[in-house]
Scaffold this active site. Structure first.
Site, short mmCIF file in Angstrom:
data_model
loop_
_atom_site.label_atom_id
_atom_site.label_comp_id
_atom_site.label_asym_id
_atom_site.label_seq_id
_atom_site.Cartn_x
_atom_site.Cartn_y
_atom_site.Cartn_z
CE LYS A 142 -4.40 -1.65 1.84
NZ LYS A 142 -5.37 -1.57 2.95
CE LYS A 160 -9.10 -14.69 -4.92
NZ LYS A 160 -8.87 -13.65 -3.98
CE LYS A 201 -12.60 -5.25 -3.25
NZ LYS A 201 -13.23 -5.09 -1.95
#
Ligand code: TRP
Length: 337
Positions: free
Chosen positions: A120, A202, A205
């Site tokens: 992040k 995979k 979203k």
């Protein structure tokens, strides 16, 4: 000698979800649709982690709207405020309070090793704030404040749970038995869904390709369109075979929502092509998600009900965690108020 337990106490589960985005079909099949069973077997406590959400920049009005939406979605998916405790993390101040104390039992080096922090801080290089760094301590506080036995989490949160365990163990060693050391909870039937556009990846979203992922609030037309466009191989026979990733993924999905076995599916589509199969999968998925969409629409129209549920939930959460916090205050040596 150990006492024989006379009454079977239910184990306690705690989990939280950030108010960002809508769940995917993968989340639903892998975890969420098992909530009903979970609530029968365990005492469940679920929060919307809005305190965690602000470790990355949020537009206040969007955060407010997304938090309400996430809460409604959680109820629409079957978390039942009558059987479980459902609340907003920011509405129970004990999380932030315990987090401070635990941060004094957490080492700089440990937090520096968290892979999510490293990822992040690369992705948000202009906003590497202290909250992003201490994020896992707040998560530990979430869990330990309830003395949760089990924590359902995805693979990306395993390292954070491990840290929470270490913090609990360390605190207990230094100050005496205080916290339950939590374990991860991983549902058995976790079918792993793959992207509809690249079945070797995979289903995610955050995929840039909008057709790669099905969201649980997608309407029927959208779902049908995504499945019609699903990438498959050049064969025509509907069968589960090594290397046919696209068809295998569709069979996994169809099996998960209809309960049919692969052999039954192969028989059902014997002599039919991929086109028919894709439509059938789309229809079955849309039917499976229909009750969630309907319930979500109903709940979203009743904001007052949602706010009432939050209020009740945060009061219940507050009471449980205040007990833990009083104990912690005593153990670390704070004077009574
Ligand atoms: N960090 C978790 C996530 O992003 C959300 C979360 C916050 C959580 N507190 C928690 C999960 C406590 C489990 C337990 O997915």
């Amino acid at each position: 000698m150990a006492e024989q337990a006379t009454t079977e106490k239910k184990q306690r589960i705690f989990s939280a979800i950030q108010p960002t985005g809508v769940f995917t079909l993968g989340n639903y099949i892998g975890a969420i649709r098992n909530w009903d069973t979970l609530q029968k077997e365990y005492e469940c406590i679920y929060a919307i982690a809005d305190l965690h959400a602000i470790t990355v920049k949020q537009e206040p009005k969007d955060l407010r709207a997304n938090s309400l939406r996430a809460f409604a979605l959680m109820l629409a998916c079957g978390m039942d405020p009558k059987r479980s405790i459902t609340f907003m993390q920011s509405q129970n101040p004990n999380h932030a309070e315990l987090s401070w104390i635990l941060s004094c039992s957490t080492m700089f080096g440990e937090l520096s090793r968290m892979t999510q922090f490293k990822d992040k801080s690369q992705r948000h290089a202009d906003n590497i704030n202290a909250g992003l760094f201490t994020y896992p301590v707040l998560m530990a506080a979430d869990i330990l404040a309830y003395n949760a036995d089990l924590v359902p989490i995805g693979a990306d949160q395993k390292q954070h749970l491990e840290l929470a365990r270490n913090i609990a163990i360390r605190f207990n060693q230094r100050f005496g038995e205080t916290f339950t050391v939590p374990d991860g909870y991983f549902p058995k039937q976790g079918a792993r869904l793959m992207s509809l556009q690249d079945p070797t990846k995979k289903m995610s979203k955050s995929d840039e390709n909008a057709n790669a992922c099905v969201f649980i609030l997608d309407d029927k037309d959208t779902i049908l369109r995504k499945f019609k466009r699903a990438v498959t191989d050049s064969d025509t026979v509907v069968a589960y075979r090594e290397g046919k990733d696209g068809i295998n993924n569709l069979m996994t999905i169809y099996s998960a929502v209809t309960g049919k076995s692969y052999e039954e599916i192969e028989r059902e589509f014997d002599g039919k092509g991929y086109g028919d199969f894709k439509i059938a999968v789309g229809e079955a998925v849309a039917d499976h998600l229909e009750p969630v969409r309907t319930e979500y629409a109903r709940l979203s129209a009743d904001k007052q009900y949602l706010l009432d549920c939050m209020k009740t939930g945060s009061e219940q959460a507050y009471r449980i965690t205040r007990k833990t916090l009083s104990k912690v205050y005593r153990k670390v040596g704070f004077l009574d108020r």
